[in-house]
Design an enzyme around this catalytic site. Sequence first.
Site, PDB file in Angstrom:
ATOM      1  N   CYS A 118       0.836  -1.202   0.000  1.00  0.00           N
ATOM      2  CA  CYS A 118       0.000   0.000   0.000  1.00  0.00           C
ATOM      3  C   CYS A 118       0.872   1.254   0.000  1.00  0.00           C
ATOM      4  CB  CYS A 118      -0.934  -0.004   1.215  1.00  0.00           C
ATOM      5  SG  CYS A 118      -2.149   1.319   1.220  1.00  0.00           S
ATOM      6  N   CYS A 204      -3.219   4.707   9.555  1.00  0.00           N
ATOM      7  CA  CYS A 204      -1.927   4.158   9.970  1.00  0.00           C
ATOM      8  C   CYS A 204      -1.209   5.024  11.004  1.00  0.00           C
ATOM      9  CB  CYS A 204      -1.022   3.980   8.755  1.00  0.00           C
ATOM     10  SG  CYS A 204      -1.694   2.864   7.515  1.00  0.00           S
ATOM     11  N   CYS A 228       8.361   3.444   5.455  1.00  0.00           N
ATOM     12  CA  CYS A 228       7.408   3.107   4.397  1.00  0.00           C
ATOM     13  C   CYS A 228       8.082   2.907   3.049  1.00  0.00           C
ATOM     14  CB  CYS A 228       6.353   4.208   4.274  1.00  0.00           C
ATOM     15  SG  CYS A 228       7.041   5.823   3.862  1.00  0.00           S
TER      16      CYS A 228
END
Length: 233
Positions: A118, A204, A228
Site C-alpha cells: 500500500c 496508519c 514506508c
Amino acid sequence: MSTTIVHTLLEKTKDFSIEETFAFLANEYKDKVVFSTSFGQEDQVITALIANSNVAINIFTLDTGRLFQETYDVFHKTLKKYKKHIEVYFPEAEAVQNLLNAKGPNSFYESVDNRKECCFIRKVAPLTKALKGNSVWITGLRAEQSENRNDLPLFEYDAKFEIIKFNPLLKWTLKEVEDYIEKNNVPQNALHKKGFVSIGCAPCTRAIAEGEDIRAGRWWWESSHKECGLHQK
C-alpha cells in the site's frame, strides 16, 4: 562519483546556515532542487525557511488519498501564508483500484508485506515520479526521530532514487522545531497538540503516550522498523 559529490557539498557548506545552503544548492543545481513536504512540524519549518529566503526551490507533496482532514487544513493555511506553490502528486488511480478490488480497503493491517504494498502504491511510486529529473532532494528527517535515522549524514546519496538528499534539520531536537514554529507563527497540524508527533495516513497513525518512541504512532500494530520506503538505506 556520488560519494565525491556528497563530500564536496559537505565541505563547501560546512560553515553555511540552512538558508545559505539552500541558496547555494539552488544556484549550483538550477531548477533541480526539490523539497518534499508532508506538512509535519519539521517540514513546516523547512517550508517557512524556503519561503522566507525566496530561493528557487520547488516544493511538492504526496496526497495518498487517505490523509487526515487536519493535514489538508494545514496545507491550505500554508498556501495562504507563504504564497508558495506546492505541487501535488497522487498515486495512479488504476493501481489503487486494483489493490482495493483484490484485497479490500484495509489490507495493510494484515501483514507487513501488505502494508508496504500500500505504501509503495500510495507513496513510493508517486515520489519516484516527483523526484525524476532532479538533482537534490531536501527532507525533514531528524536523527532523533528513530534509531534508523541516528547515523544519517547531512548530505547523502540515495541510490534507490538516484538523487542527493539534504537533511537540514538532522541535528535539531523536537523542542527546537517546536520553538521555531512558535516564534515564527508557522502553521502546524492541529493533531500535534493531541499527541500526534509523526503524522501519515489516517488509518496508519495514532497519538503516542508520554515516554513512547516518536515513531510509535506509525503502524503501531507492527514490530517493523517503522519506515514506508521513502527513506531507507
